[in-house]
Design a protein around this motif. Structure first.
Motif, PDB file in Angstrom:
ATOM      1  N   LEU A 117       0.847  -1.192   0.000  1.00 54.44           N
ATOM      2  CA  LEU A 117       0.000   0.000   0.000  1.00 54.44           C
ATOM      3  C   LEU A 117       0.880   1.238   0.000  1.00 54.44           C
ATOM      4  O   LEU A 117       1.945   1.252   0.625  1.00 54.44           O
ATOM      5  N   PHE A 118       0.415   2.292  -0.669  1.00 53.87           N
ATOM      6  CA  PHE A 118       1.179   3.530  -0.732  1.00 53.87           C
ATOM      7  C   PHE A 118       0.269   4.662  -1.180  1.00 53.87           C
ATOM      8  O   PHE A 118      -0.889   4.436  -1.567  1.00 53.87           O
ATOM      9  N   ASN A 160       4.342   6.724   2.143  1.00 48.18           N
ATOM     10  CA  ASN A 160       3.489   6.033   3.110  1.00 48.18           C
ATOM     11  C   ASN A 160       3.323   4.537   2.818  1.00 48.18           C
ATOM     12  O   ASN A 160       2.235   3.968   2.888  1.00 48.18           O
ATOM     13  N   PHE A 161       4.458   3.885   2.541  1.00 41.77           N
ATOM     14  CA  PHE A 161       4.452   2.472   2.188  1.00 41.77           C
ATOM     15  C   PHE A 161       4.274   1.575   3.406  1.00 41.77           C
ATOM     16  O   PHE A 161       4.903   1.777   4.442  1.00 41.77           O
ATOM     17  N   VAL A 162       3.439   0.557   3.249  1.00 40.87           N
ATOM     18  CA  VAL A 162       3.399  -0.579   4.170  1.00 40.87           C
ATOM     19  C   VAL A 162       3.288  -1.857   3.340  1.00 40.87           C
ATOM     20  O   VAL A 162       2.846  -1.826   2.179  1.00 40.87           O
ATOM     21  N   PHE A 163       3.698  -2.970   3.938  1.00 40.77           N
ATOM     22  CA  PHE A 163       3.641  -4.272   3.277  1.00 40.77           C
ATOM     23  C   PHE A 163       2.830  -5.224   4.145  1.00 40.77           C
ATOM     24  O   PHE A 163       3.056  -5.324   5.351  1.00 40.77           O
ATOM     25  N   LEU A 164       1.883  -5.926   3.514  1.00 40.73           N
ATOM     26  CA  LEU A 164       0.962  -6.822   4.222  1.00 40.73           C
ATOM     27  C   LEU A 164       1.138  -8.239   3.693  1.00 40.73           C
ATOM     28  O   LEU A 164       0.428  -8.679   2.773  1.00 40.73           O
ATOM     29  N   PRO A 165       2.099  -9.013   4.231  1.00 34.20           N
ATOM     30  CA  PRO A 165       2.294 -10.374   3.731  1.00 34.20           C
ATOM     31  C   PRO A 165       1.083 -11.248   3.997  1.00 34.20           C
ATOM     32  O   PRO A 165       0.430 -11.136   5.040  1.00 34.20           O
ATOM     33  N   ALA A 166       0.755 -12.097   3.024  1.00 36.21           N
ATOM     34  CA  ALA A 166      -0.346 -13.063   3.147  1.00 36.21           C
ATOM     35  C   ALA A 166      -1.705 -12.387   3.350  1.00 36.21           C
ATOM     36  O   ALA A 166      -2.620 -12.998   3.895  1.00 36.21           O
ATOM     37  N   HIS A 167      -1.841 -11.126   2.906  1.00 33.11           N
ATOM     38  CA  HIS A 167      -3.132 -10.439   3.006  1.00 33.11           C
ATOM     39  C   HIS A 167      -4.218 -11.289   2.343  1.00 33.11           C
ATOM     40  O   HIS A 167      -4.040 -11.793   1.243  1.00 33.11           O
ATOM     41  N   GLU A 168      -5.335 -11.449   3.053  1.00 34.47           N
ATOM     42  CA  GLU A 168      -6.396 -12.309   2.542  1.00 34.47           C
ATOM     43  C   GLU A 168      -7.735 -11.851   3.092  1.00 34.47           C
ATOM     44  O   GLU A 168      -7.888 -11.670   4.302  1.00 34.47           O
ATOM     45  N   GLN A 169      -8.668 -11.627   2.193  1.00 36.77           N
ATOM     46  CA  GLN A 169     -10.031 -11.235   2.561  1.00 36.77           C
ATOM     47  C   GLN A 169     -10.050 -10.031   3.501  1.00 36.77           C
ATOM     48  O   GLN A 169     -10.842  -9.977   4.459  1.00 36.77           O
ATOM     49  N   THR A 171      -7.840  -9.193   5.687  1.00 41.15           N
ATOM     50  CA  THR A 171      -7.153  -9.410   6.964  1.00 41.15           C
ATOM     51  C   THR A 171      -5.642  -9.460   6.738  1.00 41.15           C
ATOM     52  O   THR A 171      -5.167  -9.768   5.646  1.00 41.15           O
ATOM     53  N   ASN A 172      -4.902  -9.175   7.814  1.00 42.45           N
ATOM     54  CA  ASN A 172      -3.438  -9.175   7.771  1.00 42.45           C
ATOM     55  C   ASN A 172      -2.907 -10.100   8.864  1.00 42.45           C
ATOM     56  O   ASN A 172      -2.452  -9.651   9.914  1.00 42.45           O
ATOM     57  N   PRO A 173      -2.952 -11.413   8.636  1.00 36.49           N
ATOM     58  CA  PRO A 173      -2.611 -12.364   9.696  1.00 36.49           C
ATOM     59  C   PRO A 173      -1.170 -12.279  10.167  1.00 36.49           C
ATOM     60  O   PRO A 173      -0.873 -12.693  11.291  1.00 36.49           O
ATOM     61  N   LEU A 174      -0.273 -11.754   9.331  1.00 38.94           N
ATOM     62  CA  LEU A 174       1.137 -11.686   9.709  1.00 38.94           C
ATOM     63  C   LEU A 174       1.568 -10.274  10.081  1.00 38.94           C
ATOM     64  O   LEU A 174       2.747 -10.045  10.357  1.00 38.94           O
ATOM     65  N   GLY A 175       0.628  -9.326  10.098  1.00 36.96           N
ATOM     66  CA  GLY A 175       0.946  -7.987  10.555  1.00 36.96           C
ATOM     67  C   GLY A 175       1.109  -6.968   9.438  1.00 36.96           C
ATOM     68  O   GLY A 175       1.047  -7.293   8.249  1.00 36.96           O
ATOM     69  N   VAL A 176       1.304  -5.714   9.863  1.00 42.67           N
ATOM     70  CA  VAL A 176       1.488  -4.573   8.959  1.00 42.67           C
ATOM     71  C   VAL A 176       2.925  -4.093   9.118  1.00 42.67           C
ATOM     72  O   VAL A 176       3.300  -3.561  10.168  1.00 42.67           O
ATOM     73  N   PHE A 177       3.734  -4.253   8.089  1.00 45.96           N
ATOM     74  CA  PHE A 177       5.155  -3.920   8.132  1.00 45.96           C
ATOM     75  C   PHE A 177       5.392  -2.563   7.469  1.00 45.96           C
ATOM     76  O   PHE A 177       4.986  -2.357   6.322  1.00 45.96           O
ATOM     77  N   THR A 178       6.037  -1.661   8.192  1.00 46.77           N
ATOM     78  CA  THR A 178       6.418  -0.374   7.616  1.00 46.77           C
ATOM     79  C   THR A 178       7.711  -0.523   6.823  1.00 46.77           C
ATOM     80  O   THR A 178       8.372  -1.559   6.860  1.00 46.77           O
TER      81      THR A 178
END
Length: 328
Positions: A117-118, A160-169, A171-178
């Motif tokens: 996201l950005f 304003n970048f973030v990375f959401l690994p394994a984003h699904e439906q 949800t962000n099960p592994l967290g929001v990484f800056t």
């Protein structure tokens, strides 16, 4: 005609036809792990580097740590959905009628692949796809160069970048990484050269874990051949896809006709939002393993998707940014 997916204003380790087929000699794989790291503090001439800018409400005048907390608060579910709906589409022309979607390729959500996201300059949220690369730092995510900045003279980096690994439906099960730093190939930054449309994010740790610790990582390699079986993944958000889940596609790749020097595959389900998604070689769906040798870059109205060829410049970019992530 292949065009950019978005236009100016797409070993599991918790530490893959627009031209006549040509015979191309395969390039040997090159592992980043153990490769000699570049020396010196200055980036090589092939690398264009930028500190990730955070300019969300509540961030001004704060410490970097406080800015990153403000950034996580900024990406509310509503704003994430706005970014997903945009799907890289700021000021893009209306989509051409989409070809019939391909049947989905079976497979679970790959943890190593996530949503990026950005904000574009001016503030509009948008999204791409990225993949965690297996490197010593465990902090590198690869994507398309056009997901990081407008290439060419006067091109602007996004914010304003973030990375959401394994984003699904949603949800962000592994967290929001800056994100701390980013880089693109200098030929993308200076000339918007489609043959070098790739870049990387250096992702911060979250709760003491690197993104590779949390999500696993996939190795990077040079493009093996113009003709190879490929598995492509991306968060498509156009032509009937909602951007909330990974789409998968498999095909036998082909080269573009000269003078273009890209690789193409037929994947009509790789639409806006899938830019930066990985092209995987030797993909094993059961083990969720494969080697990254390209990223979604260009697409056309006939369902063709293209990547730049990964070569020594690509490996140098990733390796140097990984070294910088380890040394500060």
């Amino acid at each position: 005609m292949l065009e950019r997916a978005h236009h100016r204003p797409a070993g599991h380790n918790r530490r893959g036809r627009t031209a006549a087929v040509a015979v191309v000699m395969a390039v040997a794989a090159a592992s980043l792990v153990g490769a000699a790291a570049p020396t010196g503090s200055a980036a090589p001439s092939t690398v264009s580097r930028q500190t990730a800018v955070i300019d969300v409400p509540g961030a001004a005048g704060k410490s970097r740590a406080a800015q990153k907390e403000a950034l996580r608060r900024y990406w509310t579910p509503e704003r994430v959905q706005e970014a997903v709906r945009a799907g890289e589409g700021r000021s893009a022309p209306a989509s051409a009628p989409a070809p019939a979607p391909l049947a989905p390729v079976p497979g679970r959500t790959l943890d190593q692949v996530g949503k990026i996201l950005f904000n574009f300059p001016g503030g509009q949220p948008s999204s791409c796809t990225g993949t965690v690369v297996d490197t010593p730092s465990g902090k590198i995510v690869i994507t398309a160069g056009h997901c990081l900045e407008h290439g060419g003279p006067g091109g602007e980096w996004f914010t304003n970048f973030v990375f959401l690994p394994a984003h699904e439906q949603g949800t962000n099960p592994l967290g929001v990484f800056t994100v701390e730093n980013m880089a693109a190939d200098s030929l993308w930054s200076s000339n918007a050269d489609e043959a070098h449309d790739y870049g990387v994010l250096v992702v911060d740790e979250l709760n003491g874990e690197t993104v590779a610790d949390a999500a696993g990582a996939l190795p990077l390699r040079k493009t093996p051949s113009a003709t190879a079986n490929v598995h492509i993944v991306g968060y498509s958000a156009d032509a009937g896809y909602d951007g909330r889940n990974q789409q998968h596609c498999e095909d036998l790749t082909e080269p573009t006709e000269p003078p273009r020097n890209l690789i193409v595959a037929e994947c009509s389900n790789m639409t806006r939002g899938s830019s930066g998604g990985p092209w995987l070689y030797n993909f094993d769906a059961d083990e969720e393993t494969g080697e990254i040798y390209g990223v979604n870059s260009l697409a056309d109205e006939n369902g063709m998707i293209a990547t730049a060829r990964f070569d020594n410049r690509t490996l140098q970019l990733v390796n140097w940014m990984d070294m910088a992530a380890r040394t500060g």
